[in-house]
Scaffold this motif. Structure first.
Motif, mmCIF file in Angstrom:
data_model
loop_
_atom_site.group_PDB
_atom_site.id
_atom_site.type_symbol
_atom_site.label_atom_id
_atom_site.label_comp_id
_atom_site.label_asym_id
_atom_site.label_seq_id
_atom_site.Cartn_x
_atom_site.Cartn_y
_atom_site.Cartn_z
ATOM 1 N N UNK A 22 -2.874 0.397 -1.831
ATOM 2 C CA UNK A 22 -2.350 0.151 -0.489
ATOM 3 C C UNK A 22 -1.052 -0.642 -0.559
ATOM 4 N N UNK A 23 -0.994 -1.646 -1.433
ATOM 5 C CA UNK A 23 0.223 -2.437 -1.576
ATOM 6 C C UNK A 23 1.370 -1.568 -2.077
ATOM 7 N N UNK A 24 1.099 -0.708 -3.060
ATOM 8 C CA UNK A 24 2.143 0.191 -3.571
ATOM 9 C C UNK A 24 2.656 1.102 -2.466
ATOM 10 N N UNK A 25 1.738 1.641 -1.660
ATOM 11 C CA UNK A 25 2.150 2.525 -0.568
ATOM 12 C C UNK A 25 2.991 1.770 0.451
ATOM 13 N N UNK A 26 2.615 0.525 0.742
ATOM 14 C CA UNK A 26 3.385 -0.286 1.692
ATOM 15 C C UNK A 26 4.805 -0.496 1.201
ATOM 16 N N UNK A 27 4.953 -0.800 -0.083
ATOM 17 C CA UNK A 27 6.299 -1.020 -0.649
ATOM 18 C C UNK A 27 7.113 0.270 -0.633
ATOM 19 N N UNK A 28 6.462 1.398 -0.897
ATOM 20 C CA UNK A 28 7.161 2.685 -0.866
ATOM 21 C C UNK A 28 7.636 3.021 0.540
ATOM 22 N N UNK A 29 6.751 2.828 1.516
ATOM 23 C CA UNK A 29 7.102 3.122 2.908
ATOM 24 C C UNK A 29 8.269 2.241 3.358
ATOM 25 N N UNK A 30 8.206 0.959 3.026
ATOM 26 C CA UNK A 30 9.287 0.052 3.414
ATOM 27 C C UNK A 30 10.611 0.491 2.779
ATOM 28 N N UNK A 31 10.560 0.852 1.505
ATOM 29 C CA UNK A 31 11.781 1.279 0.806
ATOM 30 C C UNK A 31 12.359 2.549 1.420
ATOM 31 N N UNK A 32 11.483 3.473 1.829
ATOM 32 C CA UNK A 32 11.948 4.724 2.428
ATOM 33 C C UNK A 32 12.628 4.502 3.776
ATOM 34 N N UNK A 33 12.288 3.422 4.453
ATOM 35 C CA UNK A 33 12.857 3.124 5.765
ATOM 36 C C UNK A 33 13.729 1.873 5.717
ATOM 37 N N UNK A 66 -1.762 -5.676 10.286
ATOM 38 C CA UNK A 66 -0.817 -6.478 9.508
ATOM 39 C C UNK A 66 -1.518 -7.654 8.840
ATOM 40 N N UNK A 67 -2.571 -8.176 9.477
ATOM 41 C CA UNK A 67 -3.341 -9.274 8.876
ATOM 42 C C UNK A 67 -4.000 -8.822 7.579
ATOM 43 N N UNK A 68 -4.592 -7.630 7.604
ATOM 44 C CA UNK A 68 -5.242 -7.099 6.399
ATOM 45 C C UNK A 68 -4.219 -6.820 5.310
ATOM 46 N N UNK A 69 -3.051 -6.304 5.702
ATOM 47 C CA UNK A 69 -2.025 -6.016 4.704
ATOM 48 C C UNK A 69 -1.534 -7.306 4.047
ATOM 49 N N UNK A 70 -1.424 -8.378 4.819
ATOM 50 C CA UNK A 70 -1.040 -9.672 4.229
ATOM 51 C C UNK A 70 -2.071 -10.103 3.187
ATOM 52 N N UNK A 71 -3.339 -9.931 3.507
ATOM 53 C CA UNK A 71 -4.407 -10.311 2.562
ATOM 54 C C UNK A 71 -4.279 -9.522 1.263
ATOM 55 N N UNK A 72 -4.000 -8.232 1.373
ATOM 56 C CA UNK A 72 -3.886 -7.398 0.178
ATOM 57 C C UNK A 72 -2.700 -7.825 -0.679
ATOM 58 N N UNK A 73 -1.590 -8.165 -0.064
ATOM 59 C CA UNK A 73 -0.424 -8.626 -0.826
ATOM 60 C C UNK A 73 -0.745 -9.926 -1.552
ATOM 61 N N UNK A 87 6.925 -5.630 9.324
ATOM 62 C CA UNK A 87 5.576 -5.576 8.761
ATOM 63 C C UNK A 87 4.638 -4.789 9.665
ATOM 64 N N UNK A 88 4.765 -4.963 10.969
ATOM 65 C CA UNK A 88 3.900 -4.237 11.904
ATOM 66 C C UNK A 88 4.110 -2.736 11.809
ATOM 67 N N UNK A 89 5.346 -2.306 11.628
ATOM 68 C CA UNK A 89 5.626 -0.873 11.510
ATOM 69 C C UNK A 89 5.049 -0.296 10.217
ATOM 70 N N UNK A 90 5.171 -1.037 9.113
ATOM 71 C CA UNK A 90 4.603 -0.587 7.847
ATOM 72 C C UNK A 90 3.072 -0.516 7.953
ATOM 73 N N UNK A 91 2.469 -1.533 8.561
ATOM 74 C CA UNK A 91 1.014 -1.560 8.725
ATOM 75 C C UNK A 91 0.543 -0.384 9.564
#
Length: 268
Positions: free
Chosen positions: A157-168, A186-193, A175-179
């Motif tokens: 999930x973290x890798x996908x988040x970084x890829x999505x952010x890089x693509x945009x 976004x709270x769960x994504x913060x925990x994963x990071x 962070x909300x848009x990536x989530x």
């Protein structure tokens, strides 16, 4: 090399420990009963017949299931053979379901290793190498056969988040848009990071922006305003402040040193 070996009944709730990092890989299996993986920011659900593979440095500990004991087999290795070790690190950590045959296999590997662990001999290093390969192969087989969903693993999930952010990147996604793109909060994504990278997503996203800015300034003769827009900043002034805050030098000073053939400043 094997750095720790243990098996038998454990009651982890009797003297619970706070999460702490190990120097070696930990391969913890529960063959009877249930235990829980405890991380800095989360306690996982109790699981039975499971093999956890935890890379070095990840802060964690083990808890019981409502005070009940469990039978475990645990190996610590200073190295986990590629490509398995690299694959696990990309995912942060993994938990694999075990069959009764898998449990028996782990118990047999422990039984074979115990005499050498207690009384090392001339062939000890060779036997530890073989043990490490046997365990890596078992992990690979379990990862292929077990029907868990890869997308649920934290590192994925973290890798996908970084890829999505890089693509945009040039759109300045938040962070909300990536989530939202990942269909998680976004709270769960913060925990994963925090769990995988020991950092928050804003810091990671900022590093992605600034790394891209460095590459553009080094490879292309473009204006700072153009670099800023390409990297998701509103203007060159905001990029300049972020760059100087991160690297303690202005973009123009850094670019001047780089263009004169001097070694660019480190990203760290």
């Amino acid at each position: 090399m094997l750095t720790y070996l243990a098996s038998g009944e454990r009651s982890y709730d009797r003297a619970p420990q706070k999460p702490w990092p190990r120097e070696s890989w930990e391969l913890m299996s529960v063959t009877s009963g249930k235990i829980r993986l405890s991380l800095d920011n989360k306690i996982e659900t109790a699981r039975g017949r499971t093999l956890w593979v935890i890379p070095p440095g990840l802060r964690h500990s083990w808890l019981g299931d409502k005070g009940r004991s469990a039978e475990i087999v645990v190996f610590h290795l200073d190295h986990l053979a590629a490509p398995i070790g690299d694959w696990v690190k990309r995912h942060g950590w993994i938990a694999l379901d075990l069959t009764s045959e898998n449990c028996a296999r782990l118990q047999e590997l422990h039984r074979q290793a115990e005499p050498e662990w207690l009384r090392p001999g001339v062939l000890t290093s060779l036997r530890w190498s073989r043990l490490g390969l046997d365990l890596a192969i078992l992990i690979g087989e379990l990862a292929h056969l077990t029907p868990f969903e890869e997308r649920k693993l934290p590192g994925t999930t973290v890798e996908k988040a970084m890829t999505i952010f890089s693509e945009h990147l040039n759109e300045g996604w938040t962070l909300d848009q990536v989530s939202a793109a990942l269909a998680i909060s976004s709270v769960h994504l913060r925990r994963l990071f925090r769990q995988v990278l020991q950092s928050n997503p804003q810091q990671v996203f900022e590093n992605i922006r600034l790394t891209r800015a460095k590459n553009l300034m080094m490879l292309h003769d473009v204006k700072l305003e153009e670099v800023a827009v390409e990297c998701g900043y509103q203007n060159g002034a905001i990029l300049s402040r972020a760059f100087k805050r991160r690297f303690r030098v202005s973009p123009s000073a850094w670019k001047g040193k780089s263009n004169r053939g001097r070694k660019p400043l480190s990203l760290s």
